[in-house]
Design a protein around this motif. Structure first.
Motif, PDB file in Angstrom:
ATOM      1  N   THR A  46       0.842  -1.208   0.000  1.00 55.81           N
ATOM      2  CA  THR A  46       0.000   0.000   0.000  1.00 55.81           C
ATOM      3  C   THR A  46       0.877   1.259   0.000  1.00 55.81           C
ATOM      4  O   THR A  46       0.376   2.353  -0.229  1.00 55.81           O
ATOM      5  CB  THR A  46      -0.962   0.041   1.209  1.00 55.81           C
ATOM      6  OG1 THR A  46      -0.205   0.252   2.416  1.00 55.81           O
ATOM      7  CG2 THR A  46      -1.784  -1.232   1.335  1.00 55.81           C
ATOM      8  N   TYR A  47       2.174   1.082   0.290  1.00 53.58           N
ATOM      9  CA  TYR A  47       3.120   2.201   0.254  1.00 53.58           C
ATOM     10  C   TYR A  47       3.926   2.230  -1.049  1.00 53.58           C
ATOM     11  O   TYR A  47       4.835   3.032  -1.206  1.00 53.58           O
ATOM     12  CB  TYR A  47       4.097   2.109   1.435  1.00 53.58           C
ATOM     13  CG  TYR A  47       3.462   2.463   2.761  1.00 53.58           C
ATOM     14  CD1 TYR A  47       3.430   3.783   3.206  1.00 53.58           C
ATOM     15  CD2 TYR A  47       2.890   1.488   3.565  1.00 53.58           C
ATOM     16  CE1 TYR A  47       2.850   4.118   4.408  1.00 53.58           C
ATOM     17  CE2 TYR A  47       2.296   1.810   4.779  1.00 53.58           C
ATOM     18  CZ  TYR A  47       2.279   3.135   5.198  1.00 53.58           C
ATOM     19  OH  TYR A  47       1.685   3.464   6.390  1.00 53.58           O
ATOM     20  N   LEU A  59      -4.209   5.401  -5.988  1.00 55.81           N
ATOM     21  CA  LEU A  59      -3.612   5.134  -4.669  1.00 55.81           C
ATOM     22  C   LEU A  59      -3.504   6.407  -3.825  1.00 55.81           C
ATOM     23  O   LEU A  59      -3.333   6.334  -2.615  1.00 55.81           O
ATOM     24  CB  LEU A  59      -2.216   4.535  -4.817  1.00 55.81           C
ATOM     25  CG  LEU A  59      -2.118   3.108  -5.371  1.00 55.81           C
ATOM     26  CD1 LEU A  59      -0.663   2.675  -5.455  1.00 55.81           C
ATOM     27  CD2 LEU A  59      -2.913   2.128  -4.533  1.00 55.81           C
ATOM     28  N   SER A  71      -2.118   9.336   1.004  1.00 55.96           N
ATOM     29  CA  SER A  71      -2.544   7.985   0.647  1.00 55.96           C
ATOM     30  C   SER A  71      -4.062   7.924   0.737  1.00 55.96           C
ATOM     31  O   SER A  71      -4.667   8.433   1.692  1.00 55.96           O
ATOM     32  CB  SER A  71      -1.939   6.978   1.636  1.00 55.96           C
ATOM     33  OG  SER A  71      -2.654   5.761   1.546  1.00 55.96           O
ATOM     34  N   PHE A  73      -5.728   5.566   1.592  1.00 54.45           N
ATOM     35  CA  PHE A  73      -6.115   4.814   2.798  1.00 54.45           C
ATOM     36  C   PHE A  73      -6.353   5.731   4.002  1.00 54.45           C
ATOM     37  O   PHE A  73      -6.909   5.300   5.003  1.00 54.45           O
ATOM     38  CB  PHE A  73      -5.046   3.769   3.143  1.00 54.45           C
ATOM     39  CG  PHE A  73      -5.100   2.563   2.238  1.00 54.45           C
ATOM     40  CD1 PHE A  73      -6.060   1.589   2.431  1.00 54.45           C
ATOM     41  CD2 PHE A  73      -4.206   2.423   1.197  1.00 54.45           C
ATOM     42  CE1 PHE A  73      -6.132   0.478   1.593  1.00 54.45           C
ATOM     43  CE2 PHE A  73      -4.268   1.322   0.354  1.00 54.45           C
ATOM     44  CZ  PHE A  73      -5.235   0.350   0.557  1.00 54.45           C
ATOM     45  N   GLN A  90      -8.608  -1.020  -4.309  1.00 55.60           N
ATOM     46  CA  GLN A  90      -8.620  -2.319  -3.639  1.00 55.60           C
ATOM     47  C   GLN A  90      -8.444  -3.460  -4.630  1.00 55.60           C
ATOM     48  O   GLN A  90      -7.756  -4.439  -4.358  1.00 55.60           O
ATOM     49  CB  GLN A  90      -9.918  -2.452  -2.837  1.00 55.60           C
ATOM     50  CG  GLN A  90      -9.916  -1.496  -1.658  1.00 55.60           C
ATOM     51  CD  GLN A  90     -11.261  -1.371  -0.994  1.00 55.60           C
ATOM     52  OE1 GLN A  90     -12.274  -1.155  -1.650  1.00 55.60           O
ATOM     53  NE2 GLN A  90     -11.289  -1.518   0.306  1.00 55.60           N
ATOM     54  N   LEU A  93      -4.747  -3.621  -5.580  1.00 51.22           N
ATOM     55  CA  LEU A  93      -3.870  -4.206  -4.557  1.00 51.22           C
ATOM     56  C   LEU A  93      -4.159  -5.691  -4.343  1.00 51.22           C
ATOM     57  O   LEU A  93      -3.250  -6.468  -4.038  1.00 51.22           O
ATOM     58  CB  LEU A  93      -3.975  -3.421  -3.249  1.00 51.22           C
ATOM     59  CG  LEU A  93      -3.281  -2.055  -3.339  1.00 51.22           C
ATOM     60  CD1 LEU A  93      -3.712  -1.146  -2.204  1.00 51.22           C
ATOM     61  CD2 LEU A  93      -1.759  -2.207  -3.344  1.00 51.22           C
ATOM     62  N   PHE A 101      -4.661  -6.940   2.109  1.00 50.29           N
ATOM     63  CA  PHE A 101      -3.547  -6.010   2.365  1.00 50.29           C
ATOM     64  C   PHE A 101      -3.827  -5.144   3.592  1.00 50.29           C
ATOM     65  O   PHE A 101      -3.118  -4.175   3.858  1.00 50.29           O
ATOM     66  CB  PHE A 101      -3.240  -5.176   1.114  1.00 50.29           C
ATOM     67  CG  PHE A 101      -4.473  -4.820   0.338  1.00 50.29           C
ATOM     68  CD1 PHE A 101      -4.947  -5.660  -0.654  1.00 50.29           C
ATOM     69  CD2 PHE A 101      -5.194  -3.696   0.655  1.00 50.29           C
ATOM     70  CE1 PHE A 101      -6.121  -5.360  -1.338  1.00 50.29           C
ATOM     71  CE2 PHE A 101      -6.360  -3.388  -0.011  1.00 50.29           C
ATOM     72  CZ  PHE A 101      -6.829  -4.231  -1.015  1.00 50.29           C
ATOM     73  N   ARG A 103      -5.324  -2.760   5.095  1.00 49.28           N
ATOM     74  CA  ARG A 103      -5.354  -1.340   5.459  1.00 49.28           C
ATOM     75  C   ARG A 103      -6.740  -0.714   5.295  1.00 49.28           C
ATOM     76  O   ARG A 103      -6.908   0.480   5.531  1.00 49.28           O
ATOM     77  CB  ARG A 103      -4.319  -0.589   4.608  1.00 49.28           C
ATOM     78  CG  ARG A 103      -3.651   0.527   5.377  1.00 49.28           C
ATOM     79  CD  ARG A 103      -2.547   1.178   4.608  1.00 49.28           C
ATOM     80  NE  ARG A 103      -2.291   2.526   5.102  1.00 49.28           N
ATOM     81  CZ  ARG A 103      -1.444   3.373   4.555  1.00 49.28           C
ATOM     82  NH1 ARG A 103      -0.749   3.006   3.487  1.00 49.28           N
ATOM     83  NH2 ARG A 103      -1.271   4.590   5.044  1.00 49.28           N
ATOM     84  N   CYS A 104      -7.727  -1.530   4.883  1.00 53.66           N
ATOM     85  CA  CYS A 104      -9.053  -0.952   4.587  1.00 53.66           C
ATOM     86  C   CYS A 104      -9.864  -0.683   5.849  1.00 53.66           C
ATOM     87  O   CYS A 104     -10.661   0.251   5.882  1.00 53.66           O
ATOM     88  CB  CYS A 104      -9.842  -1.881   3.683  1.00 53.66           C
ATOM     89  SG  CYS A 104      -8.925  -2.331   2.214  1.00 53.66           S
ATOM     90  N   CYS A 299     -11.426  -5.608  -3.026  1.00 53.73           N
ATOM     91  CA  CYS A 299     -10.249  -6.416  -2.655  1.00 53.73           C
ATOM     92  C   CYS A 299     -10.394  -7.877  -3.087  1.00 53.73           C
ATOM     93  O   CYS A 299      -9.488  -8.457  -3.692  1.00 53.73           O
ATOM     94  CB  CYS A 299      -9.978  -6.311  -1.161  1.00 53.73           C
ATOM     95  SG  CYS A 299     -11.299  -6.930  -0.110  1.00 53.73           S
TER      96      CYS A 299
END
Ligand SMILES: Cc1cc2nc3c(=O)[nH]c(=O)nc-3n(C[C@H](O)[C@H](O)[C@H](O)COP(=O)(O)OP(=O)(O)OC[C@H]3O[C@@H](n4cnc5c(N)ncnc54)[C@H](O)[C@@H]3O)c2cc1C
Length: 482
Positions: A46-47, A59, A71, A73, A90, A93, A101, A103-104, A299
């Motif tokens: 995610t980074y 992103l 971000s 996120f 999503q 990723l 992943f 972070r959601c 996702c």
């Protein structure tokens, strides 16, 4: 954004002094633990700005609080376009990692609380919304991972939070002072908890007046005193300790869940976003659930894309690709997967502005989306297993393949199509094993069933929101029944 790439993210986590237990032992540096590394890799993506042409646009977003590039996120959705881009992010990723992943949940948590704190302040003259905005601006600037912690351990499911034999079955306030509150309890199944800088706690159910100590929401750094993490098991997870990456199936990436205990944790006022306003607790649950049910339309679809690719690849490797029933099954997988995507896009496209100014999804369609997610990935996985054949659960280990005494037998007898190396066939089969019965199934299947609420939770919302009486009026009008 202070943390701007995967390396900086890993370093930032390593600096936290947390109390973490893995397989019965306290672990000083979880970021270097083989049980954790694949899940850390997934969230690190995610980074990673990536090289997909569409990546940069989806992103990242422009903060409505600071105007800076952040971000997505950490973003508060400002339009329908933002809601749609969230789903696209999503899917992207999911395609990269073929897992959760992680972070959601935090993103969905801050978005749900954004409108609820605003409405709470209007009603109760509290000051939660400003506090939350300050908090969000800070996590945007730092680019932090936030664990969205909603699910309590819940004890006896037939009893209300206030009626449990043990009052700690739901996180609650045990002390209050001018400086803040002290909380006790535990949150179960916390996705990415060991990989998060922050924990954002929200109530699991709508509370009643006599349960107002349970109507609590707050954020704390994950190394706060009194917070204990116990990593959850996943099927075949100790393959990560065997020095046999091939046997892991998806050697680079995995999901992660943990039990998070709050043993009398102090939370300062500036990080408290609800403390007793029981009448708005249900709104947080509903709105978080709606955002999170939307998430699954992105996702899991990305993961589905990888599985569909695996279905075609293994059928090519095994000489079945030209068979009409195999192609039909793959078309069925695509149909199911794109139906989920359509639901994710639909509930986003029908999103609306809240009184606080942010955008939320269409709740009915988000629930339809998630109810489909409780079924379709299982059918996709079933079709994939059908296409793969039984070898996916009877293969020798990587160590057998490395043993010169038997390696040639494996190479010879497990060969599929002549010019495809046996190892390639085994790699794809081990991947399918991981995704349908191994570690990967935790995120792709069980999480599809229970994440963001078990199927019955969506059915209840659907029956509540469907406006059935209006549909009765429709038929009456056509038939001239008064
Ligand atoms: C992989 C994974 C990741 C997750 N990640 C997160 C996360 O990051 N953050 C988070 O907050 N949560 C997370 N969850 C939790 C998820 O939201 C819960 O699993 C879900 O809400 C169901 O709760 P439960 O697991 O306690 O099951 P239960 O609530 O015990 O449900 C089991 C069954 O019992 C039924 N049931 C439950 N209560 C009742 C009742 N009172 N009456 C009748 N039937 C009942 C349910 O409908 C279901 O069929 C995750 C879950 C999974 C599996």
């Amino acid at each position: 954004m202070k943390i701007s790439n995967p390396t900086e993210y890993r370093e930032s986590l390593g600096k936290l002094k947390r109390r973490i237990y893995i397989l019965g032992e306290q672990v000083e540096n979880a970021t270097a633990h083989p049980m954790v590394i694949p899940s850390l890799n997934a969230i690190a993506e995610t980074y990673n700005s990536g090289d997909e042409p569409e990546a940069f646009d989806i992103l990242f977003a422009d903060s409505h609080l600071t105007g800076k590039r952040i971000s997505r996120f950490t973003h508060i959705h400002q339009s329908v376009d933002d809601l749609v881009k969230k789903v696209l992010m999503q899917r992207l990723l999911g395609r990269r990692t073929s897992t959760c992943f992680q972070r959601c949940v935090g993103m969905d948590g801050i978005n749900a609380l954004y409108s609820v704190t605003y409405e709470c302040d209007q009603k109760h003259k509290t000051e939660y919304h400003k506090r939350l905005k300050d908090y969000i601006a800070w996590i945007q600037e730092e680019n932090l991972v936030v664990d969205g912690a909603m699910t309590d351990v819940k004890g006896d499911r037939s009893l209300r939070p206030g009626d449990q034999q043990d009052p700690d079955m739901f996180v609650h306030i045990v002390d209050r002072s001018d400086e803040g509150i002290v909380v006790r309890g535990a949150k179960a199944h916390q996705t990415g908890a060991l990989n998060s800088h922050e924990i954002l706690v929200m109530p699991t159910v709508a509370m009643r007046e006599e349960e107002s100590d349970y109507a609590v929401s707050f954020a704390i750094p994950s190394d706060t005193k009194g917070v204990i993490f116990i990593l959850g098991r996943q099927p075949s997870d100790t393959r990560r300790l065997e020095d046999s990456p091939l046997d892991m199936g998806n050697p680079l990436y995995s999901s992660q869940e943990a039990l998070v205990v709050f043993d009398d944790v102090f939370v300062p006022n500036e990080r408290v976003f609800m403390a007793g306003e029981f009448d708005v607790s249900g709104l947080v649950v509903e709105r978080f659930a709606a955002f999170h049910r939307q998430s699954y339309g992105g996702c899991k679809v990305g993961v589905g894309d990888v599985l569909i690719g695996a279905a075609k690849l293994i059928s090519e490797y095994q000489g079945t690709w030209k068979a009409s029933h195999i192609r039909e099954k793959i078309v069925e997988m695509i149909h199911l997967n794109e139906t989920l995507f359509s639901c994710g896009i639909a509930c986003s496209s029908m999103g609306k502005k809240t009184p606080a100014g942010n955008y939320e999804v269409d709740t009915l369609l988000a629930n339809v989306c998630k109810l489909n997610v409780t079924r379709f990935p299982f059918e996709i996985a079933r079709l994939l297993q059908d296409i793969a054949g039984g070898l996916l659960v009877t293969m020798p280990s990587e160590k057998d393949i490395r043993n010169p005494e038997i390696a040639d037998y494996i190479e010879k007898y497990l060969k599929g199509v002549g010019d495809v190396p046996t190892l390639n066939r085994i790699k794809v089969l081990k991947f399918i094993e991981n995704m349908t019965v191994g570690c990967g199934a935790a995120a792709y299947l069980t999480e599809s069933m229970h994440g963001a609420g078990s199927p019955q939770a969506q059915r209840i919302m659907i029956s509540r929101l469907a406006e059935l009486d209006k549909k009765v009026e429709l038929v009456k009008k056509i038939l001239d029944i008064t």
